[in-house]
Design a protein around this motif. Structure first.
Motif, PDB file in Angstrom:
ATOM      1  N   GLU A 116       0.744  -1.015   0.545  1.00 41.21           N
ATOM      2  CA  GLU A 116      -0.071  -0.435   0.017  1.00 41.21           C
ATOM      3  C   GLU A 116       1.226   1.873  -0.441  1.00 41.21           C
ATOM      4  O   GLU A 116       0.682   1.908  -1.046  1.00 41.21           O
ATOM      5  CB  GLU A 116      -0.707   0.375   1.037  1.00 41.21           C
ATOM      6  N   ILE A 117       2.384   1.503   0.703  1.00 41.53           N
ATOM      7  CA  ILE A 117       2.638   2.465   0.498  1.00 41.53           C
ATOM      8  C   ILE A 117       3.158   2.597  -0.862  1.00 41.53           C
ATOM      9  O   ILE A 117       3.660   3.648  -1.656  1.00 41.53           O
ATOM     10  CB  ILE A 117       3.845   2.255   1.673  1.00 41.53           C
ATOM     11  N   SER A 118       3.982   1.608  -1.567  1.00 47.07           N
ATOM     12  CA  SER A 118       5.058   1.723  -2.589  1.00 47.07           C
ATOM     13  C   SER A 118       3.359   2.006  -3.651  1.00 47.07           C
ATOM     14  O   SER A 118       3.571   3.030  -4.539  1.00 47.07           O
ATOM     15  CB  SER A 118       4.980   0.287  -3.097  1.00 47.07           C
ATOM     16  N   ASP A 119       2.583   1.607  -3.324  1.00 45.63           N
ATOM     17  CA  ASP A 119       0.904   1.803  -4.292  1.00 45.63           C
ATOM     18  C   ASP A 119       0.980   3.388  -3.989  1.00 45.63           C
ATOM     19  O   ASP A 119       0.418   4.466  -5.018  1.00 45.63           O
ATOM     20  CB  ASP A 119      -0.220   1.204  -3.924  1.00 45.63           C
ATOM     21  N   ARG A 120       0.868   4.352  -2.828  1.00 42.75           N
ATOM     22  CA  ARG A 120       0.761   5.523  -2.762  1.00 42.75           C
ATOM     23  C   ARG A 120       1.732   5.975  -3.438  1.00 42.75           C
ATOM     24  O   ARG A 120       0.807   6.906  -3.989  1.00 42.75           O
ATOM     25  CB  ARG A 120       0.064   5.875  -1.570  1.00 42.75           C
ATOM     26  N   LEU A 121       2.386   6.326  -3.008  1.00 46.35           N
ATOM     27  CA  LEU A 121       3.172   6.681  -3.900  1.00 46.35           C
ATOM     28  C   LEU A 121       3.569   6.234  -5.277  1.00 46.35           C
ATOM     29  O   LEU A 121       4.725   7.375  -6.111  1.00 46.35           O
ATOM     30  CB  LEU A 121       4.966   6.173  -2.921  1.00 46.35           C
ATOM     31  N   GLU A 122       3.446   5.934  -6.134  1.00 45.58           N
ATOM     32  CA  GLU A 122       3.333   5.519  -7.164  1.00 45.58           C
ATOM     33  C   GLU A 122       2.083   6.197  -8.041  1.00 45.58           C
ATOM     34  O   GLU A 122       2.658   7.033  -8.556  1.00 45.58           O
ATOM     35  CB  GLU A 122       3.322   3.979  -7.585  1.00 45.58           C
ATOM     36  N   ILE A 123       0.976   6.547  -7.372  1.00 42.73           N
ATOM     37  CA  ILE A 123       0.527   7.144  -7.987  1.00 42.73           C
ATOM     38  C   ILE A 123       0.185   8.639  -7.252  1.00 42.73           C
ATOM     39  O   ILE A 123       0.459   9.466  -8.253  1.00 42.73           O
ATOM     40  CB  ILE A 123      -1.566   6.397  -6.945  1.00 42.73           C
ATOM     41  N   ALA A 124       1.264   8.797  -6.259  1.00 42.79           N
ATOM     42  CA  ALA A 124       1.472  10.261  -6.234  1.00 42.79           C
ATOM     43  C   ALA A 124       2.249  11.062  -7.569  1.00 42.79           C
ATOM     44  O   ALA A 124       2.150  12.314  -7.874  1.00 42.79           O
ATOM     45  CB  ALA A 124       2.269  10.857  -5.176  1.00 42.79           C
ATOM     46  N   ASP A 125       3.188  10.107  -7.998  1.00 44.76           N
ATOM     47  CA  ASP A 125       4.453  10.165  -8.549  1.00 44.76           C
ATOM     48  C   ASP A 125       3.601  10.035 -10.347  1.00 44.76           C
ATOM     49  O   ASP A 125       4.180  11.356 -10.512  1.00 44.76           O
ATOM     50  CB  ASP A 125       5.275   9.143  -8.646  1.00 44.76           C
ATOM     51  N   LEU A 126       2.326   9.694 -10.318  1.00 41.39           N
ATOM     52  CA  LEU A 126       1.967  10.155 -11.819  1.00 41.39           C
ATOM     53  C   LEU A 126       0.954  11.345 -11.441  1.00 41.39           C
ATOM     54  O   LEU A 126       0.653  11.578 -12.753  1.00 41.39           O
ATOM     55  CB  LEU A 126       0.599   8.486 -10.986  1.00 41.39           C
ATOM     56  N   LEU A 127       0.543  11.357 -10.029  1.00 41.59           N
ATOM     57  CA  LEU A 127      -0.339  13.036 -10.666  1.00 41.59           C
ATOM     58  C   LEU A 127       0.675  14.397 -10.822  1.00 41.59           C
ATOM     59  O   LEU A 127       0.487  15.152 -10.737  1.00 41.59           O
ATOM     60  CB  LEU A 127      -1.130  13.112  -9.013  1.00 41.59           C
TER      61      LEU A 127
END
Length: 148
Positions: free
Chosen positions: A5-16
């Motif tokens: 979940e931490i990894s997913d949240r960081l990847e999504i922030a990078d996407l934004l």
């Protein structure tokens, strides 16, 4: 919160953040990389179109020919992950300058994304740009009449 979940949240922030850099640098290939090919994007709160990434990219490219500079800030990112799907809501603040003016304008609101995990990482399959305010609207360029 587990490591995935931490990894997913960081990847999504990078996407934004990639979305903002793509728009501000007018790198439309980078901007397109944020979305699935069949994504639905809604810019109606900015008096823009609703459509797929190609339709919106053409509109943004035409619109940004009239922008001398823009600098999106993406903040307060809230992410909810549910397996291979996620939702993200983030604040945006966008100071910009119209090419025919010396002073700046700014707009603010929310980006609301529905995302999906793909083989290439997280991608947005739906974006609603929810503009809440604009300061110092730039108006139309001299000699250009509004149509419609």
């Amino acid at each position: 919160m587990d490591l995935q979940e931490i990894s997913d949240r960081l990847e999504i922030a990078d996407l934004l953040y990639r979305y903002a850099r793509g728009v501000d640098s007018q790198d439309w290939a980078l901007w397109r990389s944020v979305f699935t090919p069949d994504a639905l994007l809604d810019y109606s709160s900015a008096r823009g179109p609703v459509g797929d990434p190609e339709t919106i990219a053409r509109w943004l490219e035409g619109s940004f020919r009239l922008v001398a500079g823009a600098h999106h800030h993406i903040t307060n990112i809230e992410v909810t992950v549910d397996g291979d799907a996620a939702e993200a809501v983030a604040l945006f603040w966008n100071p910009f300058r119209a090419a025919w003016r010396e002073d700046f304008s700014a707009a603010g609101g929310y980006y609301r994304h529905r995302l999906v995990r793909t083989a290439d990482g997280w991608r947005s399959r739906e974006l609603i740009e929810d503009n809440r305010w604009i300061q110092n609207p730039p108006g139309m360029p001299p000699g250009l009449a509004r149509v419609g």
